[in-house]
Design a protein around this motif. Structure first.
Motif, PDB file in Angstrom:
ATOM      1  N   PHE A   1       0.815  -1.209   0.000  1.00 37.78           N
ATOM      2  CA  PHE A   1       0.000   0.000   0.000  1.00 37.78           C
ATOM      3  C   PHE A   1       0.850   1.262   0.000  1.00 37.78           C
ATOM      4  O   PHE A   1       0.344   2.364  -0.215  1.00 37.78           O
ATOM      5  N   VAL A   2       2.163   1.131   0.242  1.00 41.10           N
ATOM      6  CA  VAL A   2       3.079   2.272   0.155  1.00 41.10           C
ATOM      7  C   VAL A   2       3.696   2.249  -1.234  1.00 41.10           C
ATOM      8  O   VAL A   2       4.225   1.220  -1.673  1.00 41.10           O
ATOM      9  N   LEU A   3       3.635   3.374  -1.924  1.00 43.30           N
ATOM     10  CA  LEU A   3       4.069   3.459  -3.321  1.00 43.30           C
ATOM     11  C   LEU A   3       5.424   4.146  -3.426  1.00 43.30           C
ATOM     12  O   LEU A   3       5.647   5.217  -2.849  1.00 43.30           O
ATOM     13  N   GLY A   4       6.306   3.533  -4.208  1.00 45.50           N
ATOM     14  CA  GLY A   4       7.646   4.084  -4.356  1.00 45.50           C
ATOM     15  C   GLY A   4       7.678   5.424  -5.052  1.00 45.50           C
ATOM     16  O   GLY A   4       8.565   6.243  -4.807  1.00 45.50           O
ATOM     17  N   GLY A   5       6.704   5.672  -5.931  1.00 47.60           N
ATOM     18  CA  GLY A   5       6.695   6.915  -6.681  1.00 47.60           C
ATOM     19  C   GLY A   5       5.847   8.000  -6.072  1.00 47.60           C
ATOM     20  O   GLY A   5       5.595   9.027  -6.691  1.00 47.60           O
ATOM     21  N   TYR A   6       5.382   7.786  -4.842  1.00 49.77           N
ATOM     22  CA  TYR A   6       4.497   8.761  -4.210  1.00 49.77           C
ATOM     23  C   TYR A   6       5.070   9.207  -2.872  1.00 49.77           C
ATOM     24  O   TYR A   6       5.423   8.367  -2.031  1.00 49.77           O
ATOM     25  N   GLY A   7       5.152  10.507  -2.681  1.00 48.20           N
ATOM     26  CA  GLY A   7       5.663  11.042  -1.422  1.00 48.20           C
ATOM     27  C   GLY A   7       7.089  10.598  -1.185  1.00 48.20           C
ATOM     28  O   GLY A   7       7.927  10.582  -2.089  1.00 48.20           O
ATOM     29  N   THR A   8       7.374  10.190   0.057  1.00 50.72           N
ATOM     30  CA  THR A   8       8.728   9.763   0.395  1.00 50.72           C
ATOM     31  C   THR A   8       8.924   8.272   0.214  1.00 50.72           C
ATOM     32  O   THR A   8      10.034   7.758   0.367  1.00 50.72           O
ATOM     33  N   GLY A   9       7.849   7.531  -0.075  1.00 56.71           N
ATOM     34  CA  GLY A   9       7.960   6.085  -0.218  1.00 56.71           C
ATOM     35  C   GLY A   9       8.086   5.379   1.113  1.00 56.71           C
ATOM     36  O   GLY A   9       8.532   4.223   1.174  1.00 56.71           O
ATOM     37  N   ALA A  10       7.688   6.051   2.201  1.00 54.65           N
ATOM     38  CA  ALA A  10       7.750   5.457   3.534  1.00 54.65           C
ATOM     39  C   ALA A  10       6.660   6.084   4.401  1.00 54.65           C
ATOM     40  O   ALA A  10       6.292   7.240   4.200  1.00 54.65           O
ATOM     41  N   VAL A  11       6.146   5.290   5.356  1.00 57.14           N
ATOM     42  CA  VAL A  11       5.135   5.832   6.279  1.00 57.14           C
ATOM     43  C   VAL A  11       5.455   5.378   7.688  1.00 57.14           C
ATOM     44  O   VAL A  11       6.034   4.301   7.908  1.00 57.14           O
ATOM     45  N   MET A  12       5.068   6.214   8.665  1.00 54.29           N
ATOM     46  CA  MET A  12       5.141   5.786  10.059  1.00 54.29           C
ATOM     47  C   MET A  12       3.808   5.112  10.386  1.00 54.29           C
ATOM     48  O   MET A  12       2.764   5.488   9.868  1.00 54.29           O
ATOM     49  N   ALA A  13       3.858   4.075  11.208  1.00 47.87           N
ATOM     50  CA  ALA A  13       2.649   3.316  11.513  1.00 47.87           C
ATOM     51  C   ALA A  13       2.309   3.442  12.996  1.00 47.87           C
ATOM     52  O   ALA A  13       3.130   3.115  13.870  1.00 47.87           O
ATOM     53  N   VAL A  14       1.085   3.929  13.251  1.00 47.34           N
ATOM     54  CA  VAL A  14       0.601   4.135  14.614  1.00 47.34           C
ATOM     55  C   VAL A  14      -0.698   3.342  14.755  1.00 47.34           C
ATOM     56  O   VAL A  14      -1.789   3.876  14.575  1.00 47.34           O
ATOM     57  N   PRO A  15      -0.615   2.058  15.037  1.00 46.36           N
ATOM     58  CA  PRO A  15      -1.790   1.188  14.965  1.00 46.36           C
ATOM     59  C   PRO A  15      -2.903   1.499  15.958  1.00 46.36           C
ATOM     60  O   PRO A  15      -4.040   1.082  15.740  1.00 46.36           O
ATOM     61  N   SER A  16      -2.607   2.219  17.022  1.00 46.07           N
ATOM     62  CA  SER A  16      -3.680   2.570  17.953  1.00 46.07           C
ATOM     63  C   SER A  16      -4.589   3.664  17.406  1.00 46.07           C
ATOM     64  O   SER A  16      -5.713   3.810  17.871  1.00 46.07           O
ATOM     65  N   HIS A  17      -4.094   4.420  16.417  1.00 49.67           N
ATOM     66  CA  HIS A  17      -4.838   5.615  16.016  1.00 49.67           C
ATOM     67  C   HIS A  17      -4.995   5.774  14.508  1.00 49.67           C
ATOM     68  O   HIS A  17      -5.268   6.869  14.017  1.00 49.67           O
ATOM     69  N   ASP A  18      -4.868   4.689  13.772  1.00 51.57           N
ATOM     70  CA  ASP A  18      -5.099   4.714  12.337  1.00 51.57           C
ATOM     71  C   ASP A  18      -5.675   3.360  11.939  1.00 51.57           C
ATOM     72  O   ASP A  18      -5.095   2.320  12.284  1.00 51.57           O
TER      73      ASP A  18
END
Length: 804
Positions: A327-344
């Protein structure tokens, strides 16, 4: 005597052609201008379908009215004639796409002329004509020289069956919009146009234009502007990456990070990953998926941990595991996301699948305890917890405080992000504009000189690309470039079909100009387009791209306006009689407009499609409705073609209704309410046919009627004694005073007893009727000092006032 379309309609079509009735002198600045435009069609082999005449008739009615109102009207038509269908046809049949396209254009033009549209055919453009795409290439050249057109390595949507790259809006549910073939992601060197450079202007420009709100919202969402923070994360053992977030207040709740499988960071980390084979297998599987599969359609929350790799949370120094997820795309944004499972919600579901712990940092905002909408992880006023010195702050306060801390640490930056990305501007296919680009022997890029344009397409025998290469790779002599001592290889990709349609509205104004894409003085006079009509399916394709090209040309001082289309209207879809979109699924419900013209005449078809319902609504086809439209055309024809029905004197019985009709029909044409305008014509005819009609009223009515039914209108105008076309006659006028209804006297009741008589007109509302009644002494003495609890008012019949 019935209206005979087979005799009358070709007669007037020939007249308009021979007299160039609708040819516009674009240099005539003595009149106010009105530029009305249809989204031009792709000339497919099947010709017009029943939906085409709807929008075209709407603009035709408006342009005819505006011409009669004294405007210098520009109403052109052309063809979006480059594109994939013609190339596919060439591959399958061995015919050259140019010959196929020209034949289709001839068919389309004939069909449009038989429908009586007032197009200025001297202004016709074709995007596949070298004299037109000369300037498409020239504008692209300017975009390149100014840094907006770029050659980059990036993941793209690749369709093997079509042998070309596709833009996101050309892919539907993982398949090509054209043909329904599988689409996969792969990395390629690619020409793109930097859309994001125009994002803010595109967003602010939406406030300047009269467009459907739904279309504006679609464009806003497609651009996807958000304000957030970009944060740097170090990797244990060396290396780093950045993430972008709009929820920086949750940073203490990070329990893992997710990188794009197709991103550069994963490749750099590969030697250190302990489960390398598993990771490589997951990456290979991801590359088979389209962006749609990986984002909107992602249900499984698939992913893979990068064992041995940990990132460091900069806010507290804690190490967290790193995963990859499709679901994270290499060509979009920075290509990385932080994951906060309690609040997303997405992060929570991912953590459940991969057994990752959660840390709650928003009091009352844990997604495991609430059925939150996607992204709505907390309510206003919620406070932070488990967040060190920020505990007890509200979400709003924590956003600012945590951002300030990270910025001061030098690991974060406030930034604006956009959802939409580069416009992929190359197709590995033949039937499109060649790109004016040459790759030199030293690897640098050379752009063609102006005097080398247009760069024309070579004639090929084989139009199918091979092994991922473009068809123009087969044109060996053409591909090799040697000019004035400069040697290299031409770019063999062609431009997308959206290239020519992004600026064609400029060229209509000055289509034969060989020195520039259009004369600047003419552009200043004629732009913007006053009325643009076309389908809503172009909201994030053509309508966005044309705004981008116009924004660029405006910046360059080559467009006099910041927005190209002042008013936009989307016509609704004409459905089959079964209420379903016409097409291959139900061929028995597909309506060919030429068949209707042959049986009933063009005027009947035009009137029927305008009377079906509101222009913007989707409407089912009805053969009975067509019959009804024919009866009304015959009714108008039979009445006004009979000189015994025309009187030289005024007829009081029609005066009010005539002036009301002129007022309403004018208003409804202006607001594109054609169905209600036609209904008013019917009301007038019902009354007129009860006796004779003054010639002045007959002429006024025929002028308005001719906008909908131009062939019958022209013939009736000649039968009324005129030798010239009706097209430039003055639009009928009305007097407001003569629109008012006669005064009708009705009894006024107070609590059921008649206490007086009041004179009212049809224009009176309940409120005005009550005020007039109160002015009558015999009524007012029973009302004064009491509370009016109810008023019953039926126009022309009763006024009863209930008091306590």
């Amino acid at each position: 005597m019935e209206y005979n379309p087979k005799a009358i309609e070709p007669k007037w079509q020939k007249y308009w052609d021979e007299h160039e009735t609708f040819k516009t002198d674009v240099w005539d600045f003595s009149k106010p201008k009105y530029y009305v435009l249809d989204m031009f069609p792709y000339p497919s082999g099947v010709g017009l379908h029943a939906g085409h005449p709807e929008g075209y008739t709407a603009t035709d009615i408006v342009s005819r009215m505006k011409r009669m109102q004294g405007y210098n009207v520009l109403h052109p038509m052309g063809y979006d004639s480059f594109g994939l269908p013609a190339e596919q046809y060439a591959v399958s049949t061995g015919n050259h796409p140019n010959g196929f396209t020209e034949k289709n254009i001839e068919t389309f033009t004939g069909q449009l002329k038989e429908l009586g549209f007032d197009y200025d055919w001297s202004k016709m453009v074709k995007t596949s004509d070298p004299s037109f795409y000369h300037w498409t290439q020239w504008i692209f050249k300017q975009l390149y020289l100014d840094g907006y057109a770029k050659y980059v390595d990036m993941p793209v949507n690749w369709c093997e069956e079509l042998g070309t790259v596709l833009s996101n809006d050309e892919v539907i549910d993982g398949k090509s919009e054209r043909g329904g073939y599988p689409v996969v992601r792969k990395n390629m060197k690619q020409w793109v146009i930097d859309q994001q450079a125009f994002a803010e202007e595109l967003l602010s420009g939406l406030d300047e234009i009269d467009w459907p709100q739904s279309t504006k919202e679609i464009q806003k969402n497609w651009i996807g502007r958000s304000e957030g923070v970009e944060v740097d994360f170090k990797i244990v053992g060396g290396g780093d990456f950045s993430i972008y977030t709009t929820c920086i207040e949750t940073i203490y709740g990070i329990t893992f990070m997710v990188l794009a499988p197709d991103g550069q960071t994963v490749q750099e980390l590969m030697p250190r990953i302990e489960n390398k084979e598993e990771v490589e297998a997951y990456i290979a599987e991801t590359l088979k998926k389209t962006e749609m599969d990986r984002t909107e359609l992602n249900k499984t929350k698939s992913g893979c941990e990068l064992k041995g790799i940990h990132a460091i949370n900069p806010v507290n120094g804690k190490e967290v595991p790193v995963f990859i997820g499709d679901f994270v795309l290499g060509g979009y944004g920075t290509g990385a996301v932080m994951a906060v499972p309690s609040h997303d919600q997405r992060d929570f579901e991912y953590s459940e699948v991969h057994n990752i712990p959660r840390i709650q940092v928003i009091d009352g905002g844990d997604v495991s305890e609430h059925a939150f909408e996607k992204g709505d992880y907390l309510g206003k006023g919620c406070k932070l917890m488990n967040s060190e010195e920020f505990n007890g702050l509200t979400v709003e306060e924590a956003k600012e405080a945590i951002t300030d801390k990270l910025v001061k640490m030098g690991v974060a930056r406030r930034t604006v992000n956009y959802r939409f990305r580069e416009w992929i501007f190359a197709r590995q296919r033949y039937w499109g504009e060649p790109m004016p680009i040459v790759y030199l022997e030293d690897g640098s890029i050379h752009v063609l000189d102006d005097d080398e344009l247009p760069l024309e397409l070579p004639v090929l025998e084989d139009y199918k690309g091979k092994n991922g290469k473009a068809p123009l790779d087969n044109a060996t002599d053409w591909k090799n470039y040697d000019h004035n001592g400069v040697k290299g290889t031409r770019e063999t990709s062609t431009m997308p079909g959206s290239a020519g349609s992004s600026w064609y509205y400029f060229r209509y104004i000055d289509p034969d100009n060989k020195e520039e894409f259009a004369n600047q003085e003419l552009l200043k006079h004629w732009l913007p387009v006053d009325l643009y009509v076309g389908g809503p399916e172009h909201a994030v394709g053509h309508l966005m791209y044309s705004r981008i090209w116009n924004k660029y040309l405006y910046k360059k001082g080559l467009s006099p306006v910041s927005e190209p289309f002042k008013k936009l209207v989307h016509q609704g879809m004409i459905l089959g009689s079964n209420g379903i979109k016409m097409g291959k699924r139900f061929p028995e419900f597909v309506v060919n407009p030429s068949d209707i013209v042959d049986k009933y005449g063009a005027d009947t078809l035009r009137l029927y499609e305008m009377f079906m319902g509101a222009l913007e609504a989707s409407k089912p086809w009805s053969d009975q409705g067509v019959e009804g439209a024919r009866r009304f055309v015959n009714k108008v024809w039979n009445y006004f073609s009979n000189p015994d029905n025309i009187s030289e004197n005024d007829a009081d019985r029609l005066t009010r209704l005539y002036h009301q009709s002129v007022r309403k029909i004018t208003h409804d044409f202006e607001t594109l309410g054609f169905n209600t305008a036609i209904a008013q014509m019917m009301i007038f005819m019902n009354e007129a046919t009860k006796g004779t009609c003054p010639k002045a009223y007959a002429e006024g009515f025929v002028k308005m009627f001719s906008c909908v039914c131009p062939h019958a209108g022209e013939e009736l105008w000649s039968l009324l004694g005129h030798n010239e076309t009706i097209a430039y006659e003055a639009w009928p006028t009305y007097e407001e005073a003569l629109c008012k209804e006669d005064v009708i006297e009705i009894g006024v009741q107070v609590n059921g007893k008649v206490r007086g008589v009041v004179g009212l007109t049809d224009d009176d509302t309940q409120e005005s009727a009550l005020e007039k009644a109160k002015a009558i002494d015999s009524v007012n003495k029973f009302i004064e000092g009491k509370n009016v609890v109810k008023v019953i008012y039926v126009k022309g019949k009763i006024l009863n006032i209930v008091v306590k």
